[in-house]
Design an enzyme around this catalytic site. Structure first.
Site, PDB file in Angstrom:
ATOM      1  N   GLU A   1       0.829  -1.201   0.000  1.00 44.49           N
ATOM      2  CA  GLU A   1       0.000   0.000   0.000  1.00 44.49           C
ATOM      3  C   GLU A   1       0.867   1.258   0.000  1.00 44.49           C
ATOM      4  O   GLU A   1       0.548   2.249  -0.663  1.00 44.49           O
ATOM      5  CB  GLU A   1      -0.929  -0.018   1.222  1.00 44.49           C
ATOM      6  CG  GLU A   1      -2.139   0.866   1.089  1.00 44.49           C
ATOM      7  CD  GLU A   1      -3.196   0.518   2.141  1.00 44.49           C
ATOM      8  OE1 GLU A   1      -4.018  -0.373   1.871  1.00 44.49           O
ATOM      9  OE2 GLU A   1      -3.196   1.113   3.226  1.00 44.49           O
TER      10      GLU A   1
ATOM     11  N   GLU B   1       2.081   1.680  -3.417  1.00 43.81           N
ATOM     12  CA  GLU B   1       0.970   2.137  -4.251  1.00 43.81           C
ATOM     13  C   GLU B   1       0.728   3.640  -4.049  1.00 43.81           C
ATOM     14  O   GLU B   1       0.512   4.381  -5.008  1.00 43.81           O
ATOM     15  CB  GLU B   1      -0.305   1.350  -3.918  1.00 43.81           C
ATOM     16  CG  GLU B   1      -1.467   1.719  -4.831  1.00 43.81           C
ATOM     17  CD  GLU B   1      -2.787   1.061  -4.426  1.00 43.81           C
ATOM     18  OE1 GLU B   1      -2.797   0.226  -3.495  1.00 43.81           O
ATOM     19  OE2 GLU B   1      -3.817   1.405  -5.047  1.00 43.81           O
TER      20      GLU B   1
ATOM     21  N   CYS C   1      -8.328  -2.035   4.206  1.00 44.76           N
ATOM     22  CA  CYS C   1      -8.174  -3.184   5.119  1.00 44.76           C
ATOM     23  C   CYS C   1      -9.482  -3.609   5.752  1.00 44.76           C
ATOM     24  O   CYS C   1      -9.600  -4.725   6.223  1.00 44.76           O
ATOM     25  CB  CYS C   1      -7.232  -2.843   6.268  1.00 44.76           C
ATOM     26  SG  CYS C   1      -5.737  -2.076   5.728  1.00 44.76           S
TER      27      CYS C   1
ATOM     28  N   SER D   1      -7.421   1.926  -2.277  1.00 44.09           N
ATOM     29  CA  SER D   1      -6.216   1.166  -2.585  1.00 44.09           C
ATOM     30  C   SER D   1      -6.647  -0.186  -3.135  1.00 44.09           C
ATOM     31  O   SER D   1      -7.642  -0.757  -2.708  1.00 44.09           O
ATOM     32  CB  SER D   1      -5.404   0.973  -1.299  1.00 44.09           C
ATOM     33  OG  SER D   1      -4.535  -0.129  -1.454  1.00 44.09           O
TER      34      SER D   1
ATOM     35  N   LYS E   1     -15.397  -9.680   7.915  1.00 40.41           N
ATOM     36  CA  LYS E   1     -14.360 -10.547   7.346  1.00 40.41           C
ATOM     37  C   LYS E   1     -14.952 -11.851   6.840  1.00 40.41           C
ATOM     38  O   LYS E   1     -14.400 -12.482   5.937  1.00 40.41           O
ATOM     39  CB  LYS E   1     -13.286 -10.856   8.404  1.00 40.41           C
ATOM     40  CG  LYS E   1     -12.421  -9.662   8.780  1.00 40.41           C
ATOM     41  CD  LYS E   1     -11.337  -9.380   7.761  1.00 40.41           C
ATOM     42  CE  LYS E   1     -10.523  -8.156   8.152  1.00 40.41           C
ATOM     43  NZ  LYS E   1      -9.773  -7.616   7.005  1.00 40.41           N
TER      44      LYS E   1
ATOM     45  N   GLU F   1     -16.184 -10.915   3.549  1.00 41.67           N
ATOM     46  CA  GLU F   1     -15.048 -10.681   2.653  1.00 41.67           C
ATOM     47  C   GLU F   1     -14.476 -12.011   2.145  1.00 41.67           C
ATOM     48  O   GLU F   1     -14.207 -12.182   0.953  1.00 41.67           O
ATOM     49  CB  GLU F   1     -13.960  -9.902   3.387  1.00 41.67           C
ATOM     50  CG  GLU F   1     -12.782  -9.517   2.510  1.00 41.67           C
ATOM     51  CD  GLU F   1     -11.640  -8.896   3.309  1.00 41.67           C
ATOM     52  OE1 GLU F   1     -11.369  -9.357   4.437  1.00 41.67           O
ATOM     53  OE2 GLU F   1     -11.016  -7.946   2.801  1.00 41.67           O
TER      54      GLU F   1
ATOM     55  N   GLU G   1     -14.302 -12.798  -5.671  1.00 41.29           N
ATOM     56  CA  GLU G   1     -12.965 -12.397  -6.137  1.00 41.29           C
ATOM     57  C   GLU G   1     -11.850 -13.083  -5.351  1.00 41.29           C
ATOM     58  O   GLU G   1     -10.709 -13.131  -5.810  1.00 41.29           O
ATOM     59  CB  GLU G   1     -12.714 -10.894  -5.968  1.00 41.29           C
ATOM     60  CG  GLU G   1     -13.735  -9.923  -6.475  1.00 41.29           C
ATOM     61  CD  GLU G   1     -14.836  -9.654  -5.490  1.00 41.29           C
ATOM     62  OE1 GLU G   1     -15.767 -10.484  -5.473  1.00 41.29           O
ATOM     63  OE2 GLU G   1     -14.803  -8.669  -4.750  1.00 41.29           O
TER      64      GLU G   1
ATOM     65  N   CYS H   1     -10.353  -1.827  14.565  1.00 43.21           N
ATOM     66  CA  CYS H   1     -10.663  -3.258  14.721  1.00 43.21           C
ATOM     67  C   CYS H   1     -10.828  -3.681  16.173  1.00 43.21           C
ATOM     68  O   CYS H   1     -11.552  -4.623  16.471  1.00 43.21           O
ATOM     69  CB  CYS H   1      -9.570  -4.099  14.082  1.00 43.21           C
ATOM     70  SG  CYS H   1      -9.307  -3.681  12.364  1.00 43.21           S
TER      71      CYS H   1
END
Lengths: 394, 596
Positions: free
Chosen positions: B283, B286, B310, B330, B369, B372, B377, B526
């Site tokens: 990141e 990037e 994240c 990102s 999560k 996710e 993907e 988190c």
């Protein structure tokens, strides 16, 4: 029975008066303090049913300093058996509008709203016409005051003042926690006077004729006249203006069909009075009038001996099961339990003693529900079950 | 200065600040008034009525949570009137609640169950209302299970979704006995704007909202000898897990957690912190690439500020609510998904394992999560990259099921290859942590010098303020980065989606002059995640954050690029940040979703 507890007719509200312009102009030339004093000395109390002193309400709101305040006319007439506000708004809207404008002058508001019951949409064209005409006149006399109509959507709970504000603000119509009260924190969080349609119409009478004329009607603690919506087993249903403080026996004498078994005073959230208590019951606010005094928004439902009180109660509870806003436990679950409870007793699934548990529940509901409506939904239950217990069981 | 007023509670005089509610005043006086709809994170509702108290001179009882104390108020919290009413209100709630406690996920941690136990509701003769209602359980989401039959209508979830997250995926519908908490057009929670953050679960007092749990699947996998079951643990888990297992909030239990996971039978226990360090490398690079594209090449297709990616709750949120701004994200996968993709490629190769035989489990402070990991993907390894996601709470349940006396466990270390991490990775668990970790590395990459903050602690991005801003001026960069000379790198950090909204609105209006923003879906980051131990409160989150920063300071290495396993993975496998292999395994794309 002393003379003062007799039924006396009055004729102020619907009296055709063409001088609202003069009444308005005369009133707003007086000081707010002067008008408040007049209203306080009339001892006018809210005609929606709760009976809060109107003069005090205006005074409290006037005393809060804020550049934005509101006057709201509560026309969400939803109590079963009440149909007087609709008549006032269609027959004498100018009295209500004048009352609102004077209130605005007293508290320092520039905007007024009429919260109109969803089912009263048919009143809209005429009422809007009256408002346009009224506002035109306000402009002529340099009174900066506008009135808008806000249509309700048919929820009973939105007649509760803070739920009404929430509804107007575009939120779900649920009562707020009190305090704060509307005089400090009302519509949009601003100091707000919210009055019933009839209350505002009475202020017209008071500002036109003076407080004494109003005060001389009625009895101690319950001054003035009031509209009654009379329905049920009566040969003459309709709307009647009567002085407060009459005994129920007198009322039944006038409106009953000769076989009146009980009268429900104050609509579904009011109390049922059985025949044996007609003599000791008077219609009015707190204070010992006769034996029991019952405040009311004006709904008087008469039942004769052909009526099953179980069915009457079942009907009321069905209404509340659906019309509770559902947010607080005692009202939401309590209404379901009361309704299911009397059915279970009737069917023999629960024994008669279960009614006592339900009566205890009505106490909890009265003590702990969040809003005035939640606190009063169990009134009909306790008064019907206490007086007609056998009809619930057999 | 605030005025103090004198009141009495159960006859004991006490002085409190004006404006204090009866509930808070009582707590100050050492009297606990029971409550359900009240939550420290949320506005006052006053609708459950469990906290009613008697005030001398008042006919009706008052809700302690919603009533401010007044001068000379005499309050009784335990009068017979109060006790009778309170008990009956609990009975009413139970009559409307599917009290099938022994088969409920929240059995033992349900607030209604505790009240029923405290008040000994032994005879429930109100009519059971559940059979009269057509309840269906919404099981469509990979993250959240919603069972209306257990809902007590306290609206904590509704307020959470509105006030903490600004989403309103859950709202109140209908009235009276039909009143319920539901979604737009009563669609399954998986089909609406829900970010799957799980804050509603964290704030639900009963079992009406719980995570979809994968405990049995994980036990099955562990027992299957043909499978190699590996586990990764997120940074915030190590500062929360202890709360479920006997410790107070803010206890660091990293070593015990690793021991427990090994005892549960996982074949390898590794660390999401490793891929957190990897995220910083990818990141950070990037960000620098984007800065060059914008500042030097003036490429209009490259967008600034770049936003972190994240937090899967945040990702789903922006996909629903700001689908036109996905270019700002990102392209880096979250550390969990980087780990998953590497587990079945890099790790499998290094350990000479058939990736098909690897079951990859992650322990997360998060319910998003789970969503996710289930995204289509996330199959870049050729398999599902992360097979099962467990919350901190689910791990605690497994530890209890295994009979481990957690408090007595010795410490052990994560397994090698993907188990090494730095202090920069552990602070991913707190709001501002990703930003701080990125700045530590990016600044050093660009200038060759350590970032000029005392002890590497970039305090402006720490703390619980909703939106934090910071800037770092770059001077005398290395030759490669001369275009950044004199550039003031502007950053913003937001946590809780209601704060994310503030930043997104600025970006939408073109008023955000940031280069880099960090956004975490949950309050506090988190560590306050939807999968963390219940209860949560600002105080508890503060303690967890302190633990996170203590963990960071205690680490020998505190900058991601110093992690020897990171150096190794680039040498042996990935070549360099943003290499073709990293693009394939560590980066992803986003999809626009509908807004209802």
């Amino acid at each position: 029975m002393t003379a003062s507890y007799q039924l006396k007719r009055a004729d102020f509200i619907f009296k055709n008066e063409n001088d609202w312009e003069q009444v308005l102009q005369k009133s707003i030339s007086r000081s707010p303090q002067d008008l408040i004093n007049e209203l306080i000395s009339s001892e006018l109390k809210g005609r929606g049913g709760a009976g809060f002193p109107t003069g005090l309400k205006w005074k409290l709101t006037a005393e809060v300093s804020d550049s934005v305040k509101y006057v709201i006319c509560n026309a969400d007439e939803g109590e079963p058996g009440t149909f007087k506000d609709r008549e006032i708004l269609s027959m004498v809207p100018y009295k209500v509008l004048t009352g609102m404008a004077v209130c605005a002058h007293v508290i320092g508001a520039k905007e007024g709203y009429i919260y109109l019951r969803g089912e009263y949409f048919f009143l809209l064209p005429e009422l809007n016409k009256s408002i346009r005409e009224f506002e035109y006149y306000c402009k002529e006399i340099n009174l900066d005051f506008t009135i808008r109509i806000f249509m309700g959507s048919g929820a009973y709970i939105c007649g509760e003042e803070t739920a009404l504000f929430e509804s107007m603000e575009g939120k779900r119509g649920e009562p707020r926690n009190k305090p704060p009260y509307p005089s400090n924190y009302g519509y949009m969080g601003k100091p707000t006077v919210i009055n019933n349609v009839e209350t505002l119409a009475h202020t017209f009478t008071i500002f036109k004729y003076g407080a004494k004329r109003f005060y001389d009607l009625g009895v101690q603690y319950s001054r003035g006249s009031k509209l009654f919506s009379v329905s049920g087993d009566t040969p003459k249903p309709g709307i009647y203006e009567l002085e407060l403080g009459m005994s129920l026996a007198d009322f039944v004498e006038e409106f009953g069909d000769g076989d009146t078994k009980a009268v429900q005073v104050g609509g579904a959230s009011g109390f049922l009075v059985p025949r044996k208590r007609f003599n000791e019951t008077a219609i009015g606010f707190q204070g010992k009038l006769v034996g029991i005094s019952l405040p009311t928004g004006g709904s008087m439902m008469l039942f004769n001996s052909s009526r099953s009180m179980f069915n009457v109660l079942d009907n009321y509870l069905e209404f509340f099961r659906e019309e509770s806003c559902g947010q607080c436990t005692p009202c939401r679950v309590g209404c379901q339990q009361l309704l299911k409870g009397i059915k279970a007793v009737k069917r023999g699934e629960k024994n008669a003693k279960y009614l006592d548990k339900l009566l205890r529940l009505t106490e909890t509901m009265k003590l702990t529900a969040k809003c005035g409506l939640g606190q009063s939904v169990a009134n009909s239950f306790s008064s019907i079950v206490e007086n007609f217990r056998e009809e619930m069981i057999y | 200065m605030t005025k103090n007023i004198k009141i009495s509670i159960n006859g004991i005089p006490i002085e409190v600040e004006q404006g204090t509610t009866i509930l808070d005043a009582a707590r100050q006086a050492g009297v606990i008034i029971p409550s359900l709809c009240y939550h420290k994170d949320l506005c006052i509702a006053g609708n459950c009525r469990v906290c009613v108290v008697e005030i001398a001179g008042q006919k009706r009882l008052a809700a302690a949570c919603a009533t401010p104390c007044e001068e000379e108020m005499e309050i009784l919290t335990n009068s017979l009137n109060v006790l009778h009413s309170r008990k009956q209100i609990i009975e009413l709630l139970l009559s409307e609640h599917n009290a099938d406690c022994t088969s409920c996920f929240k059995n033992g941690s349900c607030e209604l169950q505790k009240l029923a136990s405290d008040y000994k509701i032994l005879k429930q003769d109100f009519i059971r209302l559940v059979p009269f209602k057509n309840y269906t359980i919404d099981k469509f989401s990979p993250s959240i299970i919603k069972d209306d039959s257990k809902c007590i209508r306290c609206q904590r979830c509704v307020r959470t979704c509105a006030e903490l997250q600004g989403i309103n995926a859950l709202t109140v519908a209908y009235k009276g006995d039909q009143m319920k908490i539901t979604t737009f057009f009563e669609k399954p929670i998986n089909d609406v704007v829900c970010s799957t953050c799980g804050q509603c679960i964290n704030h639900c007092p009963t079992g009406a909202l719980v995570e979809r749990n994968y405990i049995e699947k994980v036990w099955d996998a562990i027992a299957d000898k043909s499978k190699h079951v590996i586990v990764q643990t997120a940074p915030a888990v190590r500062v929360g897990l202890g709360e479920e297992l006997g410790f107070g909030p803010g206890e660091r239990v990293t070593g015990k957690m690793v021991t427990a996971l090994k005892r549960l039978g996982f074949d390898a226990v590794m660390d999401t912190d490793f891929t957190a360090d990897l995220t910083i490398m990818e990141e950070g690079t990037e960000l620098l690439t984007r800065l060059k594209s914008v500042l030097v090449d003036h490429d209009p297709k490259v967008k600034l500020p770049m936003a972190t990616s994240c937090s899967p709750g945040w990702i789903k949120y922006i996909e629903h609510l700001f689908p036109d701004f996905l270019d700002h994200l990102s392209t880096c996968k979250s550390p969990q998904q980087m780990f998953g993709a590497l587990a079945k490629t890099y790790y499998a190769k290094a350990r000479n394992l058939d990736p098909e035989k690897i079951i990859s489990v992650s322990i997360m402070p998060c319910t998003a999560k789970k969503f996710e990991a289930a995204r289509p993907e996330m199959h870049d390894s050729g398999y599902r990259d992360v097979d099962y996601v467990l919350t901190t709470r689910e791990l605690a349940i497994m530890i209890k099921q295994a009979g481990l006396d957690f408090m007595k466990l010795d410490d052990s270390h994560f397994d090698r290859l993907m188990g090494e991490s730095t202090g920069a990775a552990v602070i991913f668990g707190a709001t501002g942590g990703v930003m701080e970790a990125a700045l530590r590395t990016v600044y050093e990459l660009v200038t060759g010098r350590e970032i000029p903050f005392k002890n590497l602690n970039i305090t402006p991005v720490r703390g619980m303020e909703g939106v934090k801003e910071a800037s770092v001026k770059i001077e005398n960069p290395l030759e490669e980065w001369t275009f950044l000379d004199g550039v003031e790198l502007k950053c913003a950090v937001a946590h809780g989606l209601v704060n994310a909204h503030k930043i997104m609105e600025l970006i939408r209006l073109g008023k955000a002059d940031y280069h880099f923003v960090e956004i975490m879906a949950c309050p506090g980051g988190c560590l306050g995640g939807g999968g963390q131990p219940i209860p949560t409160s600002p105080e508890i989150r503060k303690k967890r954050a302190e633990a996170i920063y203590a963990e960071d300071e205690g680490m020998p290495l505190r900058k991601s690029h110093q992690n020897p396993e990171i150096i190794k993975i680039y040498k042996d496998f990935l070549d360099h940040p943003l290499s073709e292999k990293s693009h394939h395994l560590l980066h992803t794309h986003y999809v626009a979703r509908e807004r209802f």
